[in-house]
Design a protein around this motif. Structure first.
Motif, PDB file in Angstrom:
ATOM      1  N   SER A  12      -6.671   1.205   1.711  1.00 35.07           N
ATOM      2  CA  SER A  12      -6.376   0.549   2.990  1.00 35.07           C
ATOM      3  C   SER A  12      -5.052   0.984   3.616  1.00 35.07           C
ATOM      4  CB  SER A  12      -6.375  -0.968   2.807  1.00 35.07           C
ATOM      5  OG  SER A  12      -7.662  -1.404   2.448  1.00 35.07           O
ATOM      6  N   TYR A  33       0.842  -1.199   0.000  1.00 41.17           N
ATOM      7  CA  TYR A  33       0.000   0.000   0.000  1.00 41.17           C
ATOM      8  C   TYR A  33       0.875   1.246   0.000  1.00 41.17           C
ATOM      9  CZ  TYR A  33      -3.552  -3.324   1.452  1.00 41.17           C
ATOM     10  OH  TYR A  33      -4.396  -4.402   1.509  1.00 41.17           O
ATOM     11  N   SER A  61       4.114  -4.998   8.002  1.00 44.49           N
ATOM     12  CA  SER A  61       3.128  -5.476   8.966  1.00 44.49           C
ATOM     13  C   SER A  61       3.112  -6.998   8.922  1.00 44.49           C
ATOM     14  CB  SER A  61       1.742  -4.933   8.614  1.00 44.49           C
ATOM     15  OG  SER A  61       0.771  -5.577   9.414  1.00 44.49           O
ATOM     16  N   THR A  86       1.847  -5.791   3.850  1.00 43.61           N
ATOM     17  CA  THR A  86       1.210  -6.752   4.748  1.00 43.61           C
ATOM     18  C   THR A  86       1.781  -8.121   4.371  1.00 43.61           C
ATOM     19  OG1 THR A  86      -0.678  -7.011   3.253  1.00 43.61           O
ATOM     20  CG2 THR A  86      -0.895  -5.403   5.034  1.00 43.61           C
ATOM     21  N   GLU A 102      -3.872  -0.251   7.393  1.00 44.47           N
ATOM     22  CA  GLU A 102      -2.768  -1.217   7.471  1.00 44.47           C
ATOM     23  C   GLU A 102      -1.551  -0.631   8.183  1.00 44.47           C
ATOM     24  OE1 GLU A 102      -3.058  -4.289   7.030  1.00 44.47           O
ATOM     25  OE2 GLU A 102      -4.915  -4.360   5.904  1.00 44.47           O
TER      26      GLU A 102
END
Length: 166
Positions: free
Chosen positions: A28, A22, A90, A49, A32
């Motif tokens: 998002s 992202y 993440s 992610t 996130e």
């Protein structure tokens, strides 16, 4: 200081990983990048992610080659300092979890929460010796090394989900 003015780098990284990448402005991106501590607002150049250790390795290599900072976040607890650039990885979707009752070990992804480890261990007569908040990530939980002697026979011993090879 944001060093990625367009989505070229995002696309380049996305081709290397299974997880999602992202950039600011993506739908998002903010959710996130969000930390559990809502007073801390992260604004990295990109957010990955990660789904597995291979994603983390590929992303670290990619970001290192570009001299980017590489903060890592699981649940976002403990985020006191805001991330203002670089690639935020993440690990909240790294959810591998298996219990070996004979060895009393848990193989746990970096995004697995403590409550899920306890739930998976309980049917085998095992538990952990520490009591962090149930929403804490396993990676932030102390190992069972400091268990009292009465709990030693049911203590889990932590192992890393997937060894990272650089």
């Amino acid at each position: 200081m944001h060093i990625l003015p367009d989505h070229t780098a995002k696309t380049e990284l996305q081709l290397l990983v299974r997880g999602l990448v992202y950039a600011p402005g993506d739908a998002s991106y903010e959710s996130e990048a969000a930390a559990f501590n809502l007073a801390t607002r992260h604004t990295p150049d990109l957010v990955l992610t990660a789904f597995d250790a291979d994603d983390v390795v590929a992303a670290v290599r990619w970001a290192s080659a570009r001299n980017m900072s590489i903060p890592i976040q699981s649940t976002g607890r403990g985020a006191a300092n805001a991330v203002s650039d670089g690639l935020l990885i993440s690990t909240r979707y790294m959810l591998e979890l298996s219990i070996d009752p004979d060895e009393r070990t848990a193989r746990v992804g970096a995004g697995v929460r403590w409550r899920d480890v306890l739930r998976a261990a309980a049917p085998n007569g095992l538990t952990g010796c520490t009591a962090p908040p149930p929403t804490s990530a396993w990676s932030a939980t102390p190992s069972a090394a400091g268990c009292p002697s009465w709990a030693a026979s049911t203590a889990l011993h932590r192992t890393m989900s997937s060894p990272l090879t650089w």
